[in-house]
Design a protein around this motif. Structure first.
Motif, PDB file in Angstrom:
ATOM      1  N   TYR A   1       0.583  -1.162  -0.062  1.00  0.00           N
ATOM      2  CA  TYR A   1       0.047   0.063  -0.071  1.00  0.00           C
ATOM      3  C   TYR A   1       0.757   1.103  -0.248  1.00  0.00           C
ATOM      4  N   ARG A   2       1.737   1.378   0.753  1.00  0.00           N
ATOM      5  CA  ARG A   2       2.665   2.324   0.957  1.00  0.00           C
ATOM      6  C   ARG A   2       3.741   2.674  -0.502  1.00  0.00           C
ATOM      7  N   ASN A   3       3.860   1.666  -1.085  1.00  0.00           N
ATOM      8  CA  ASN A   3       4.583   1.497  -2.318  1.00  0.00           C
ATOM      9  C   ASN A   3       3.854   2.187  -3.312  1.00  0.00           C
ATOM     10  N   LEU A   4       2.341   1.717  -3.406  1.00  0.00           N
ATOM     11  CA  LEU A   4       1.588   2.351  -4.335  1.00  0.00           C
ATOM     12  C   LEU A   4       1.318   3.813  -4.175  1.00  0.00           C
ATOM     13  N   LEU A   5       1.257   4.512  -2.995  1.00  0.00           N
ATOM     14  CA  LEU A   5       1.074   5.705  -2.628  1.00  0.00           C
ATOM     15  C   LEU A   5       2.207   6.508  -2.881  1.00  0.00           C
ATOM     16  N   SER A   6       3.492   5.773  -2.877  1.00  0.00           N
ATOM     17  CA  SER A   6       4.813   6.739  -3.235  1.00  0.00           C
ATOM     18  C   SER A   6       4.887   6.618  -4.705  1.00  0.00           C
ATOM     19  N   SER A   7       4.157   5.947  -5.354  1.00  0.00           N
ATOM     20  CA  SER A   7       4.364   6.140  -6.935  1.00  0.00           C
ATOM     21  C   SER A   7       2.888   6.965  -7.474  1.00  0.00           C
ATOM     22  N   ASN A   8       2.074   7.479  -6.600  1.00  0.00           N
ATOM     23  CA  ASN A   8       1.043   8.143  -7.190  1.00  0.00           C
ATOM     24  C   ASN A   8       1.434   9.721  -7.052  1.00  0.00           C
ATOM     25  N   PRO A   9       1.485  10.336  -8.271  1.00  0.00           N
ATOM     26  CA  PRO A   9       1.812  11.886  -8.361  1.00  0.00           C
ATOM     27  C   PRO A   9       0.896  12.521  -7.263  1.00  0.00           C
ATOM     28  N   MET A  10      -0.183  12.429  -7.011  1.00  0.00           N
ATOM     29  CA  MET A  10      -1.111  13.428  -6.174  1.00  0.00           C
ATOM     30  C   MET A  10      -0.497  13.129  -4.789  1.00  0.00           C
ATOM     31  N   VAL A  11      -0.204  12.044  -4.378  1.00  0.00           N
ATOM     32  CA  VAL A  11       0.268  11.690  -3.065  1.00  0.00           C
ATOM     33  C   VAL A  11       1.635  12.386  -2.780  1.00  0.00           C
ATOM     34  N   GLN A  12       2.447  12.238  -3.893  1.00  0.00           N
ATOM     35  CA  GLN A  12       3.847  12.736  -3.856  1.00  0.00           C
ATOM     36  C   GLN A  12       3.726  14.315  -3.611  1.00  0.00           C
ATOM     37  N   ALA A  13       2.693  15.001  -4.351  1.00  0.00           N
ATOM     38  CA  ALA A  13       2.695  16.502  -4.181  1.00  0.00           C
ATOM     39  C   ALA A  13       2.227  16.731  -3.032  1.00  0.00           C
ATOM     40  N   LEU A  14       1.276  15.843  -2.333  1.00  0.00           N
ATOM     41  CA  LEU A  14       1.019  16.302  -0.906  1.00  0.00           C
ATOM     42  C   LEU A  14       2.150  16.221  -0.076  1.00  0.00           C
ATOM     43  N   GLN A  15       2.838  15.335   0.000  1.00  0.00           N
ATOM     44  CA  GLN A  15       3.899  14.909   0.697  1.00  0.00           C
ATOM     45  C   GLN A  15       5.016  16.031   0.584  1.00  0.00           C
ATOM     46  N   ASN A  16       5.030  16.605  -0.758  1.00  0.00           N
ATOM     47  CA  ASN A  16       6.235  17.778  -0.892  1.00  0.00           C
ATOM     48  C   ASN A  16       5.557  19.030  -0.691  1.00  0.00           C
ATOM     49  N   TRP A  17       4.329  19.273  -0.460  1.00  0.00           N
ATOM     50  CA  TRP A  17       3.677  20.549   0.033  1.00  0.00           C
ATOM     51  C   TRP A  17       4.404  21.377   1.011  1.00  0.00           C
ATOM     52  N   PRO A  18       5.042  22.225   0.563  1.00  0.00           N
ATOM     53  CA  PRO A  18       5.766  22.961   1.703  1.00  0.00           C
ATOM     54  C   PRO A  18       4.922  24.184   2.517  1.00  0.00           C
ATOM     55  N   VAL A  19       4.504  23.612   3.463  1.00  0.00           N
ATOM     56  CA  VAL A  19       3.262  24.314   4.310  1.00  0.00           C
ATOM     57  C   VAL A  19       3.973  25.285   5.179  1.00  0.00           C
ATOM     58  N   HIS A  20       3.518  26.489   5.243  1.00  0.00           N
ATOM     59  CA  HIS A  20       3.973  27.618   6.256  1.00  0.00           C
ATOM     60  C   HIS A  20       3.372  28.281   7.335  1.00  0.00           C
ATOM     61  N   ASP A  21       2.097  27.536   7.516  1.00  0.00           N
ATOM     62  CA  ASP A  21       1.355  28.223   8.475  1.00  0.00           C
ATOM     63  C   ASP A  21       0.256  27.059   9.177  1.00  0.00           C
ATOM     64  N   ALA A  22      -0.270  27.241  10.281  1.00  0.00           N
ATOM     65  CA  ALA A  22      -0.914  26.122  11.023  1.00  0.00           C
ATOM     66  C   ALA A  22      -2.020  25.563  10.188  1.00  0.00           C
ATOM     67  N   PHE A  23      -2.954  26.326   9.371  1.00  0.00           N
ATOM     68  CA  PHE A  23      -4.089  25.787   8.947  1.00  0.00           C
ATOM     69  C   PHE A  23      -3.395  24.875   7.775  1.00  0.00           C
ATOM     70  N   SER A  24      -2.547  25.248   6.814  1.00  0.00           N
ATOM     71  CA  SER A  24      -2.227  24.400   5.872  1.00  0.00           C
ATOM     72  C   SER A  24      -1.411  23.109   6.493  1.00  0.00           C
ATOM     73  N   GLN A  25      -0.695  23.323   7.677  1.00  0.00           N
ATOM     74  CA  GLN A  25      -0.242  22.242   8.172  1.00  0.00           C
ATOM     75  C   GLN A  25      -1.371  21.105   8.606  1.00  0.00           C
ATOM     76  N   THR A  26      -2.219  21.772   9.184  1.00  0.00           N
ATOM     77  CA  THR A  26      -3.338  20.810   9.497  1.00  0.00           C
ATOM     78  C   THR A  26      -3.889  20.209   8.257  1.00  0.00           C
ATOM     79  N   LEU A  27      -4.226  20.793   7.453  1.00  0.00           N
ATOM     80  CA  LEU A  27      -4.965  20.252   6.240  1.00  0.00           C
ATOM     81  C   LEU A  27      -3.982  19.210   5.580  1.00  0.00           C
ATOM     82  N   LYS A  28      -2.836  19.364   5.447  1.00  0.00           N
ATOM     83  CA  LYS A  28      -1.972  18.375   4.964  1.00  0.00           C
ATOM     84  C   LYS A  28      -1.736  17.045   5.926  1.00  0.00           C
TER      85      LYS A  28
END
Length: 333
Positions: free
Chosen positions: A93-120
């Motif tokens: 399951y984790r390997n599938l997620l790591s190959s998913n572009p949307m999940v990769q974009a989520l994991q690499n999302w550079p959050v800078h405030d509490a709201f976006s951190q909570t959402l991520k």
């Protein structure tokens, strides 16, 4: 030849405190002839010595990303980023997620405030909750071994490091502590060095099974004594030994479990320092530097020191950086 050694001990909840101090050391250009590691200190020490992207400071600062958004952590105080579900289906399951572009974009999302951190983090919690698991009464550990070490560490670069590197693990089959050098360390041996009993299953290498060395030898003085006795001039350790300061009534079952892991480690470390000084440094031949990281934590913040919240990890990182830099400038340069 006089050598300077750095010891990085076990204790995952304190990892960002130590990571901050290591950033200060890297920034100041401190060099060590030997780096001896145990438990979570092995992960930190290898990130410091051979980061995957070549950026020591950026890799160490990334440790703060292990924290959970404060609002979410108050509601669900478990670090799902560090502690992953075990089993082949979970790994698939984790390997599938790591190959998913949307999940990769989520994991690499550079959050800078509490709201976006909570959402991520809320999105990542949903993904982690959906992960299948084969955890059962027959399981040998609660969690899968950490799946992200190879993303952080360039194992191929370890043999070329300037410092002699050592990590320890306890061989259950042979009933003895082992130390692996930089030429021997790979991802499997790091997993063995991180296999804390009950939390992770023992790691099998060939016919032998290994658990985390820090569960028995938290500071890994053994590597120094076995290989460099007589050559050492200085040893630098991070002083996290005030177990009495950390003791408090637990807030819940999870908090009690975390404290049950950390309290014995700091006591073992304190005893190891006393034994080393009595048996191997009675004449004071070796200068033992104790970087006072625990002393830097204000008394009002001590009850939260084991929290995995983002604000706490960031606070510990900054305290570690400031304390490590001040100590190094005064005593190590």
């Amino acid at each position: 030849m006089s050598k300077r050694a750095l010891i990085i001990s076990g204790g995952a909840p304190n990892a960002t405190l130590v990571a901050g101090a290591l950033e200060a050391f890297a920034e100041l250009g401190l060099e060590f002839d030997i780096i001896s590691m145990a438990g979570a200190g092995a992960l930190l020490g290898l990130m410091y010595s051979a980061p995957k992207n070549g950026d020591v400071i950026g890799t160490l600062r990334g440790m703060q990303q292990m924290g959970i958004a404060d609002f979410l952590y108050r509601a669900f105080p478990v670090n799902f980023k560090v502690f992953n579900k075990p089993g082949p289906m979970a790994e698939f399951y984790r390997n599938l997620l790591s190959s998913n572009p949307m999940v990769q974009a989520l994991q690499n999302w550079p959050v800078h405030d509490a709201f976006s951190q909570t959402l991520k983090d809320s999105s990542e919690l949903l993904l982690a909750s959906a992960c299948p698991s084969d955890l059962s009464q027959q399981s040998l550990g609660l969690c899968a071994h950490i799946p992200f070490a190879e993303k952080l560490i360039d194992f191929a670069a370890l043999p070329a490091c300037k410092a002699d590197l050592w990590i320890n693990a306890y061989n259950l089959s042979q009933r003895q502590m082992v130390n692996w050098s930089g030429e021997q360390i790979d991802n499997q041996k790091l997993q063995a060095a991180l296999s804390f009993p009950y939390l992770y299953p023992p790691t099998q290498i060939d016919d032998d099974y290994y658990i985390e060395g820090a569960a028995i030898d938290c500071l890994n003085f053994k590597a120094l004594i076995d290989h460099y006795d007589g050559d050492l001039a200085e040893i630098v350790i991070f002083d996290l030994l005030g177990a009495d300061k950390l003791l408090r009534p637990p807030r819940d079952l999870y908090d009690a479990w975390v404290m049950s892991i950390m309290t014995p480690l700091v006591e073992i470390a304190r005893d190891d320092v006393k034994l080393f000084e009595a048996l191997h440094n009675a004449e004071g031949r070796i200068k033992l530097h104790k970087v006072p990281l625990l002393e830097a934590i204000p008394a009002e913040d001590l009850p939260d020191v084991f929290d995995w919240s983002r604000s706490n990890l960031s606070k510990l990182y900054q305290l570690g950086y400031q304390t490590g830099k001040a100590y190094a400038q005064q005593h190590l340069l």
